[in-house]
Design a protein around this motif. Sequence first.
Motif, short mmCIF file in Angstrom:
data_model
loop_
_atom_site.label_atom_id
_atom_site.label_comp_id
_atom_site.label_asym_id
_atom_site.label_seq_id
_atom_site.Cartn_x
_atom_site.Cartn_y
_atom_site.Cartn_z
N HIS A 177 53.47 64.49 67.31
CA HIS A 177 54.00 63.88 68.54
C HIS A 177 53.39 64.51 69.78
O HIS A 177 52.91 63.81 70.68
N SER A 178 53.43 65.84 69.86
CA SER A 178 52.97 66.50 71.09
C SER A 178 51.48 66.31 71.31
O SER A 178 51.02 66.21 72.45
N LEU A 181 51.16 62.76 72.74
CA LEU A 181 51.69 62.69 74.10
C LEU A 181 50.78 63.41 75.09
O LEU A 181 50.51 62.91 76.19
N THR A 193 59.06 61.96 73.65
CA THR A 193 58.77 61.15 72.46
C THR A 193 59.20 59.69 72.62
O THR A 193 58.71 58.84 71.86
N LEU A 196 56.24 57.46 73.07
CA LEU A 196 55.56 57.12 71.82
C LEU A 196 56.26 55.99 71.08
O LEU A 196 55.62 55.06 70.59
N ARG A 197 57.58 56.08 70.97
CA ARG A 197 58.32 55.07 70.22
C ARG A 197 58.09 53.68 70.80
O ARG A 197 57.92 52.70 70.07
N THR A 219 55.03 56.30 60.07
CA THR A 219 55.82 57.35 60.71
C THR A 219 56.02 58.51 59.75
O THR A 219 56.39 58.31 58.59
N GLY A 224 55.20 63.06 63.42
CA GLY A 224 54.16 62.30 64.11
C GLY A 224 53.85 60.99 63.42
O GLY A 224 54.70 60.42 62.74
N TYR A 225 52.60 60.53 63.59
CA TYR A 225 52.19 59.24 63.06
C TYR A 225 50.83 59.38 62.37
O TYR A 225 50.06 60.30 62.64
#
Length: 229
Positions: A177-178, A181, A193, A196-197, A219, A224-225
């Motif tokens: 995630h970070s 972002l 976050t 992102l969603r 996911t 993260g992704y």
Amino acid sequence: MSAVRPRILVIDDEPQIHRFLSPALDAAGYEPKRADSGQEGLRGIALWSPDAVVLDLGLPDLDGKDVLKRAREFYKGPIIILSARDREAEKIEALDLGANDYVEKPFGVGELLARIRASLRHGADTAAPKGPVVAGDVTIDLDRRLVTRNGQPVRLTPKEYDLLGHLARHAGKLVGHSDLLTAIWGAAHAADTQYLRVVIGQLRHKLEADPAQPSLILTEPAVGYRLQV
């Protein structure tokens, strides 16, 4: 927005290592990240998607070679071993397990920084996708900034393209995630976050056959992704 600095995760339980290595990395243009144990290091690799990892073999909870072995199950970036163990057999085993380099303690900061630069250069040469990235019926042409689905162009907003492009450059790998972002919105939004969603949801509606059951942009809960290729 300022350029994103390469992120270097140092996994070492010695506070003095972090005290002098973190400022040196920062001064050299890197973003230092710290982990004091093997488990914390593995979580850090998953969450931060570092550009390179410096890993001590003598950790309090796990042997560094076990950390290396587990990290290689999901992390493809450079891993440089930093250790007081100087036996040749230790070096050979670490390299066979997937380490990119091995630096003995005590070490010179200049030498370690040079090893990091060399590993990052090699990683840039080998890790970037060659040609368009194909995920199911979606093709992402990074050179032309063109996305097609079943051969038809897909119109994306700039943020949608930037996010998809970042996943495509790490196709098949978990991206935290970070990391996403920071790369797309900047370091000030590394914890937002919800951004992102929203954008991931928009991408899935445009690219997935069934957005409720995604098969392309997967996911990894709380981490993260991953772009499935």
